[in-house]
Design a protein around this motif. Structure first.
Motif, PDB file in Angstrom:
ATOM      1  N   ILE A   5      68.088  48.211  98.551  1.00  0.00           N
ATOM      2  CA  ILE A   5      66.806  48.862  98.806  1.00  0.00           C
ATOM      3  C   ILE A   5      67.108  50.201  99.438  1.00  0.00           C
ATOM      4  CG2 ILE A   5      66.470  47.636 101.011  1.00  0.00           C
ATOM      5  CD1 ILE A   5      63.405  47.736 100.203  1.00  0.00           C
TER       6      ILE A   5
ATOM      7  N   LYS B  90      70.609  50.963 100.167  1.00  0.00           N
ATOM      8  CA  LYS B  90      71.355  50.082 101.077  1.00  0.00           C
ATOM      9  C   LYS B  90      71.493  48.697 100.430  1.00  0.00           C
ATOM     10  CE  LYS B  90      70.531  47.687 105.441  1.00  0.00           C
ATOM     11  NZ  LYS B  90      69.351  47.289 106.183  1.00  0.00           N
TER      12      LYS B  90
ATOM     13  N   ILE C 264      71.741  44.886 100.104  1.00  0.00           N
ATOM     14  CA  ILE C 264      71.290  43.777 100.943  1.00  0.00           C
ATOM     15  C   ILE C 264      71.841  42.453 100.448  1.00  0.00           C
ATOM     16  CG2 ILE C 264      69.263  42.549 101.796  1.00  0.00           C
ATOM     17  CD1 ILE C 264      67.907  45.214 102.032  1.00  0.00           C
TER      18      ILE C 264
ATOM     19  N   PRO D 204      70.576  33.343 109.483  1.00  0.00           N
ATOM     20  CA  PRO D 204      69.942  34.096 110.571  1.00  0.00           C
ATOM     21  C   PRO D 204      68.981  35.159 110.054  1.00  0.00           C
ATOM     22  CG  PRO D 204      72.229  34.778 110.285  1.00  0.00           C
ATOM     23  CD  PRO D 204      72.012  33.625 109.363  1.00  0.00           C
ATOM     24  N   ASN D 205      68.178  35.674 110.941  1.00  0.00           N
ATOM     25  CA  ASN D 205      67.273  36.777 110.595  1.00  0.00           C
ATOM     26  C   ASN D 205      68.028  37.943 109.986  1.00  0.00           C
ATOM     27  OD1 ASN D 205      64.722  35.905 111.238  1.00  0.00           O
ATOM     28  ND2 ASN D 205      65.000  36.327 113.429  1.00  0.00           N
ATOM     29  N   GLY D 206      67.468  38.489 108.977  1.00  0.00           N
ATOM     30  CA  GLY D 206      68.065  39.687 108.383  1.00  0.00           C
ATOM     31  C   GLY D 206      69.165  39.381 107.390  1.00  0.00           C
ATOM     32  N   ALA D 207      69.405  38.095 107.111  1.00  0.00           N
ATOM     33  CA  ALA D 207      70.503  37.733 106.208  1.00  0.00           C
ATOM     34  C   ALA D 207      70.210  38.133 104.762  1.00  0.00           C
ATOM     35  CB  ALA D 207      70.755  36.231 106.285  1.00  0.00           C
ATOM     36  N   GLY D 208      68.937  38.181 104.408  1.00  0.00           N
ATOM     37  CA  GLY D 208      68.583  38.529 103.034  1.00  0.00           C
ATOM     38  C   GLY D 208      67.819  37.428 102.318  1.00  0.00           C
ATOM     39  N   LYS D 209      67.346  36.437 103.060  1.00  0.00           N
ATOM     40  CA  LYS D 209      66.652  35.296 102.444  1.00  0.00           C
ATOM     41  C   LYS D 209      65.361  35.729 101.744  1.00  0.00           C
ATOM     42  CE  LYS D 209      66.271  33.094 106.388  1.00  0.00           C
ATOM     43  NZ  LYS D 209      66.823  34.084 107.317  1.00  0.00           N
ATOM     44  N   SER D 210      64.543  36.492 102.465  1.00  0.00           N
ATOM     45  CA  SER D 210      63.278  36.929 101.855  1.00  0.00           C
ATOM     46  C   SER D 210      63.524  37.893 100.707  1.00  0.00           C
ATOM     47  CB  SER D 210      62.384  37.601 102.899  1.00  0.00           C
ATOM     48  OG  SER D 210      61.965  36.656 103.857  1.00  0.00           O
ATOM     49  N   THR D 211      64.575  38.664 100.838  1.00  0.00           N
ATOM     50  CA  THR D 211      64.916  39.582  99.753  1.00  0.00           C
ATOM     51  C   THR D 211      65.197  38.799  98.475  1.00  0.00           C
ATOM     52  OG1 THR D 211      65.828  41.141 101.346  1.00  0.00           O
ATOM     53  CG2 THR D 211      66.513  41.407  99.049  1.00  0.00           C
TER      54      THR D 211
ATOM     55  N   TYR E  51      62.771  46.324  95.261  1.00  0.00           N
ATOM     56  CA  TYR E  51      64.204  46.055  95.325  1.00  0.00           C
ATOM     57  C   TYR E  51      64.859  46.397  93.997  1.00  0.00           C
ATOM     58  CZ  TYR E  51      62.573  43.349  99.304  1.00  0.00           C
ATOM     59  OH  TYR E  51      61.979  42.974 100.464  1.00  0.00           O
TER      60      TYR E  51
ATOM     61  N   GLN F 252      56.428  34.466 103.018  1.00  0.00           N
ATOM     62  CA  GLN F 252      56.665  34.357 104.458  1.00  0.00           C
ATOM     63  C   GLN F 252      55.462  34.926 105.221  1.00  0.00           C
ATOM     64  OE1 GLN F 252      60.326  36.171 105.876  1.00  0.00           O
ATOM     65  NE2 GLN F 252      59.955  35.501 107.983  1.00  0.00           N
TER      66      GLN F 252
HETATM   67  N1  LIG Z   1      61.367  47.082 102.572  1.00  0.00           N
HETATM   68  C1  LIG Z   1      62.570  47.174 103.206  1.00  0.00           C
HETATM   69  N2  LIG Z   1      63.052  48.402 103.493  1.00  0.00           N
HETATM   70  C2  LIG Z   1      64.261  48.515 104.126  1.00  0.00           C
HETATM   71  N3  LIG Z   1      64.986  47.478 104.490  1.00  0.00           N
HETATM   72  C3  LIG Z   1      64.555  46.243 104.217  1.00  0.00           C
HETATM   73  C4  LIG Z   1      63.327  46.031 103.556  1.00  0.00           C
HETATM   74  N4  LIG Z   1      63.136  44.708 103.427  1.00  0.00           N
HETATM   75  C5  LIG Z   1      64.222  44.110 103.986  1.00  0.00           C
HETATM   76  N5  LIG Z   1      65.062  45.046 104.454  1.00  0.00           N
HETATM   77  C6  LIG Z   1      66.335  44.756 105.148  1.00  0.00           C
HETATM   78  O1  LIG Z   1      67.077  43.841 104.389  1.00  0.00           O
HETATM   79  C7  LIG Z   1      67.732  42.921 105.213  1.00  0.00           C
HETATM   80  C8  LIG Z   1      67.368  41.512 104.822  1.00  0.00           C
HETATM   81  O2  LIG Z   1      65.992  41.289 105.122  1.00  0.00           O
HETATM   82  P1  LIG Z   1      65.255  39.917 104.745  1.00  0.00           P
HETATM   83  O3  LIG Z   1      65.556  39.621 103.316  1.00  0.00           O
HETATM   84  O4  LIG Z   1      63.849  40.041 105.123  1.00  0.00           O
HETATM   85  O5  LIG Z   1      65.998  38.898 105.691  1.00  0.00           O
HETATM   86  P2  LIG Z   1      65.591  37.421 106.112  1.00  0.00           P
HETATM   87  O6  LIG Z   1      64.448  36.994 105.302  1.00  0.00           O
HETATM   88  O7  LIG Z   1      66.838  36.638 105.826  1.00  0.00           O
HETATM   89  O8  LIG Z   1      65.320  37.457 107.563  1.00  0.00           O
HETATM   90  C9  LIG Z   1      67.373  43.262 106.650  1.00  0.00           C
HETATM   91  O9  LIG Z   1      68.411  44.054 107.194  1.00  0.00           O
HETATM   92  C10 LIG Z   1      66.111  44.078 106.489  1.00  0.00           C
HETATM   93  O10 LIG Z   1      66.002  45.018 107.530  1.00  0.00           O
END
Ligand SMILES: Nc1ncnc2c1ncn2[C@@H]1O[C@H](COP(=O)(O)OP(=O)(O)O)[C@@H](O)[C@H]1O
Ligand SMILES: [Mg+2]
Lengths: 483, 250
Positions: B11, B14, B16, B35-42, B53, B85
């Motif tokens: 994204i 960067k 992810i 953990p938070n920020g791992a990329g699960k929601s991505t 994305y 989420q």
């Molecule tokens: N729209 C976005 N713009 C920039 N960075 C993003 C965006 N969405 C997610 N990220 C980054 O991608 C990484 C993974 O996020 P996310 O998938 O939400 O993690 P999780 O769901 O595992 O907590 C994080 O570092 C987050 O800051």
């Protein structure tokens, strides 16, 4: 959604075609361009009008000459050359229409194409229609059935011939000729429109509607509608409008006057879909309209409901004078602007009688590079006790190149008044669209759902037969414009 | 059912997701923890086709079809459901109208006629009972003014209405009290068949007491760093994520 994708969709929407843009090839009787006392005498003579009409016109014209086009609206309008307009143009056809067979086949075909069959058998059985093309009324349906109830529904010209006393009594009493620049111009040159008279105690048995169509080139359309509702009567009236696609702008300056007496009720609905111009902003109708009603009697009710999607420029503030004690008025509006359309529109509620009530619900939807302004006045006079008003003005933005503005004015002359105003601005978010997409709903349908949901409160106030049309119109005029 | 091979996602330039591999068979429940920020929601969003994305490498096939070029609504109609989420509010759009449109789009895709009004209302009633959601909620605009927990319940209700082949539930447990958690989990379990699959994204073991996974994956810094049976969830619960971080040199 990626930026490029949004732009692509925005482009697609703005290209969605205006379906009513064709021209009918018929012979017209017009009087050439320009405006002067002679032109006005000519119009009056062509219509074989009584002396009082000519006097009314000339008085209006002389006053108009002293006036200037209003500049306070949030609109950019190029200078209009009033000498370059044809003020009278009527489709040539037999002088008197005795039956359907007398209507020019081309004209019939035109209205069939617009979905307004002039044939009574084909019409919705509970809607009577007066059809006005350019400067004259082509046909009024169900006249006979209505006459049995004492209801008069006819073209304005016929009313001048057949009911001159009613016209003389009421015309210009709600919108006087000096009222404003466009009202004065209309009063000088208006050519046709509709007249409605509901006698005391009569509930009009069907919806009445007038369908306005501009066809001829270089002409202006100046129609007048007059609705008089006697005590304890009721009518629901609807107007619809379309025009061909042309590169030059065309002027439409109309007047609507409504008189509502004791315990009477009028619903006035509008579906305005004049040609809005092309996506670069070329052409389109200038829609400068004065609509006003007076709740003359006690407990009189007047409701305005409008769905406005057309016109290049709209300048329009349907208003109610609440004179009778306990009278009330509601204004429900959805105004859509897209591409380069501009709208400065709203309502005025003038509280004079005691315990009068008004409601204003205005929903603006802006897309493309358009500008959409709400301008409203709530006025409570000094001796008016117990007035109440509630106004709500919402703006919905699609994309980030459009503008929405709100100009509410309050003039409260009596301390007992209760006036509330609420305003919101929202945007259709790409996260909302994605949420819909994820449930299997396409972007177009998602916008349709959201826009119709947003406008629901207003659409629900339209007569049922037209609510569906209005809904479709909203979706069509906004297809794909996400931001 | 679902096959993800060497998936890389960025994204704004960067990276992810850094090479995800995942195979899910019909009838399976997979948990993805991390953990938070791992990329699960991505990962969940990319499966659903969100175009914020960019997929830079790799492939995703769903029921043998490459879905990367498919629009989100087409993926949905093919049977992918995402429980968000953070569910979105859509003011003015009634839940009934929203679901009717969604259900009928799914039916159209399958070559079926739209449901009649009465059949649709019956379907609503049945599914509402299944997830024990109050009519007070479904009578309102989509998610408008719902609490966090109510929104999550509404996601499961929608899932019940649409009967997806693959449900991706992104932290459906967060914001739920223990009763709501049980109801939501029960709903998911009742919707399970031998033919559909579920991905449960969570970072608490709690939910997995109710929805028993066949496989547990740990997603860390854009990679799946561990895959095991349901006992892995308990281990994570006990030890936290620090040992994962250490093992992966962070
Ligand atoms: N729209 C976005 N713009 C920039 N960075 C993003 C965006 N969405 C997610 N990220 C980054 O991608 C990484 C993974 O996020 P996310 O998938 O939400 O993690 P999780 O769901 O595992 O907590 C994080 O570092 C987050 O800051
Ligand atoms: Mg997440």
């Amino acid at each position: 959604m990626a930026k490029e994708e949004q732009d692509k969709i925005l482009d697609e929407v703005t290209q969605s075609d205006y379906k009513y843009g064709f021209v009918t090839d018929i012979e017209n009787d017009d009087i050439g361009r320009g405006l002067s006392e002679d032109v006005i005498r000519m119009i009056s003579a062509k219509k074989n009008e009584p002396e009082f009409m000519l006097e009314f016109r000339l008085k209006a014209y002389r006053h108009w000459l002293t006036m200037k086009m209003p500049e306070w609206a949030y609109l950019k309008i190029p200078e209009i050359n009033y000498q370059d307009i044809i003020y009278y143009s009527a489709p040539k056809q037999k002088a008197k229409l005795e039956s359907m067979d007398d209507v020019d086949p081309e004209i019939r075909a035109t209205f069939d194409k617009l979905g307004i069959p002039l044939d009574e058998q084909k019409l919705l059985s509970n809607v009577a229609v007066d059809v006005v093309m350019d400067s004259s009324s082509v046909k009024t349906t169900f006249k006979q059935a209505l006459a049995e109830k004492g209801v008069i529904f006819c073209s304005f010209s016929d009313a001048v011939q057949e009911h001159p006393d009613l016209i003389q009594e009421y015309m210009g009493t709600v919108v006087p000729i000096q009222d404003n620049f466009f009202a004065a111009l209309n009063s000088a040159v208006f050519s046709d429109g509709s007249f409605v008279y509901i006698p005391k105690g009569v509930r009009c048995p069907m919806e009445l509607s007038t369908y306005f169509r501009i066809n001829a080139e270089n002409t202006g359309q100046f129609e007048r509608t007059l609705i008089v509702c006697e005590d304890e009567s009721y009518v629901s009236y609807l107007e619809g409008c379309t025009a061909p696609m042309r590169d030059e702008n065309q002027l439409h300056a109309a007047i609507v006057e409504i008189i509502v007496k004791d315990n009477a009720e009028v619903k006035y609905s509008t579906v305005q879909n004049w040609y809005p111009g092309n996506k670069e902003g070329l052409g389109g109708i200038y829609n400068f309209v004065t609509k006003r009603g007076i709740c003359e009697g006690k407990n009189a009710k007047l409701m305005w409901a409008q769905v406005e999607t057309g016109s290049a420029v709209t300048w329009k503030y349907p208003s109610t004078i609440l004179k009778g004690d306990g009278s009330s008025s509601e204004f429900y509006s959805v105004a859509v602007t897209n591409n380069h359309q501009q709208a400065d529109t709203g309502s005025k509620m003038i509280h004079i009688g005691n315990n009068t009530k008004s409601t204003i619900i205005s929903k603006g939807i802006s897309a493309g590079k358009s500008s959409n302004s709400y301008r409203g006045l709530v006025k409570v006079t000094k001796n008016c006790e117990g007035a109440r008003n509630f106004s709500q003005c919402d703006s919905l933005l699609l994309g980030d190149k459009c503008g929405a503005h709100t100009f509410p004015y309050l003039e409260i002359g009596n301390k007992s008044a209760k006036v509330e105003h609420e305003a919101t601005t929202s945007k259709i978010g790409e996260d909302q669209i994605f949420y819909c997409n994820q449930r299997g709903i396409s972007t177009e349908d998602a916008i349709g759902l959201i826009v119709n949901g947003y406008a629901k409160e207003v659409i629900n106030k339209m007569p049922m037969e037209f609510a569906v049309e209005a809904q479709k119109l909203l979706a069509i005029s906004l297809e794909g414009s996400v931001g | 059912m679902l096959s993800i091979k060497n998936l890389h996602v960025s994204i704004d330039g960067k990276e992810i997701l850094k090479g995800i591999n995942l195979e899910i068979k019909p009838g399976e429940v997979h948990a993805i923890m991390g953990p938070n920020g791992a990329g699960k929601s991505t990962l969940a969003s990319v499966l659903a086709g969100r175009d914020l994305y960019e997929v830079t490498e790799g492939e995703i096939t769903f029921q043998g079809k490459n879905i990367l070029d498919m629009a989100p609504e087409d993926r949905a109609k093919e049977g992918i459901f995402l429980g968000f989420q953070y569910p979105i509010e859509i003011p003015g759009v009634s839940t009934v109208n929203f679901m009717k449109t969604a259900v009928n789009e799914h039916r159209k895709h399958k070559g079926l006629d739209p449901l009649t009004a009465s059949d649709f209302l019956k379907l609503m009633r049945d599914k509402k009972a299944l997830v024990e959601i109050d009519s007070k909620l479904t009578n309102r605009s989509v998610n408008e003014g719902f609490s966090g927990g109510e929104k999550k319940k509404n996601e499961i209700f929608q899932m019940a209405m649409l009967e997806p082949k693959l449900a991706v539930l992104d932290e459906t447990d967060s914001g739920l009290d223990i009763d709501a958690l049980r109801i939501v989990a029960n709903g998911v379990n009742k919707l399970k068949t031998a033919d559909n699959s579920t991905i449960v994204i969570t970072h608490y073991q709690r939910l997995l007491d109710y929805i028993i996974p066949d496989v547990v994956h740990v997603l860390f810094d854009g990679r799946i760093v561990k895959t095991a049976g349901k006992e892995l969830a308990l281990e994570l619960e006990e030890k936290g994520y620090d040992w994962i971080k250490e093992e992966n040199g962070k």
